[in-house]
Enzyme design. Sequence first.
Site, PDB file in Angstrom:
ATOM      1  CE  LYS A  11      -3.844  -2.081   2.074  1.00 53.30           C
ATOM      2  NZ  LYS A  11      -4.952  -2.298   3.254  1.00 53.30           N
ATOM      3  CG  PHE A  59     -13.592   0.782   6.631  1.00 56.41           C
ATOM      4  CD1 PHE A  59     -13.078   0.175   5.377  1.00 56.41           C
ATOM      5  CD2 PHE A  59     -14.410  -0.277   7.457  1.00 56.41           C
ATOM      6  CE1 PHE A  59     -13.293  -0.912   5.142  1.00 56.41           C
ATOM      7  CE2 PHE A  59     -14.672  -1.477   7.191  1.00 56.41           C
ATOM      8  CZ  PHE A  59     -14.198  -2.053   5.853  1.00 56.41           C
ATOM      9  CB  THR A  93      -6.539  -5.973  10.089  1.00 55.58           C
ATOM     10  OG1 THR A  93      -6.857  -7.159   9.217  1.00 55.58           O
ATOM     11  CG2 THR A  93      -6.767  -4.789   9.035  1.00 55.58           C
ATOM     12  NE  ARG A 104      -1.971  -5.663   7.189  1.00 59.08           N
ATOM     13  CZ  ARG A 104      -2.923  -6.613   6.879  1.00 59.08           C
ATOM     14  NH1 ARG A 104      -3.280  -7.644   7.736  1.00 59.08           N
ATOM     15  NH2 ARG A 104      -3.613  -6.404   5.545  1.00 59.08           N
ATOM     16  CG  ASN A 114      -3.650  -2.290   6.906  1.00 58.88           C
ATOM     17  OD1 ASN A 114      -3.376  -1.994   5.780  1.00 58.88           O
ATOM     18  ND2 ASN A 114      -4.494  -2.966   7.231  1.00 58.88           N
ATOM     19  CG  HIS A 117      -5.356  -6.367  -0.457  1.00 60.19           C
ATOM     20  ND1 HIS A 117      -6.454  -6.269   0.329  1.00 60.19           N
ATOM     21  CD2 HIS A 117      -5.380  -6.946  -1.306  1.00 60.19           C
ATOM     22  CE1 HIS A 117      -7.232  -7.148  -0.338  1.00 60.19           C
ATOM     23  NE2 HIS A 117      -6.600  -7.611  -1.428  1.00 60.19           N
TER      24      HIS A 117
END
Length: 141
Positions: A11, A59, A93, A104, A114, A117
């Site tokens: 990410k 979210f 997560t 993470r 975080n 994915h």
Amino acid sequence: MAIERTLSIIKPDAVAKNVIGQIYSRFEGAGLKIVASRMAHLSRADAEKFYAVHAARPFFKDLVDFMISGPVMIQVLEGEGAILKNRDLMGATDPKKAEKGTIRADFADSIDANAVHGSDAAETAAVEVAFFFPEMNVYSR
């Protein structure tokens, strides 16, 4: 255990931290092969379509805004039990709840930012891989 493919996304937060190589080393160290890979800056439309399963969740807007905030690295991982293996590598997560040594725990800042994915099941993986990579662009090796 069967050879599987799973989608992984590094990410924007982790890309900005310049830890792509460190994360790739973890994939490969766990016996996963990177059989497709590309960097992209997702459009809002692509992010909304990819995360459409979460559209009704509170979210959703923040998730989409985050995923279009900078480039991402998208890859297909292949190996024995690739889906579960990748999920184990990623950790919980919420990075505060992630086991020490997981991606993470080591690279994520929050439950929103975080770092990664990963597909959660074989059916999801097939859909997610097809979303980003037409079959002709995935190479077993």
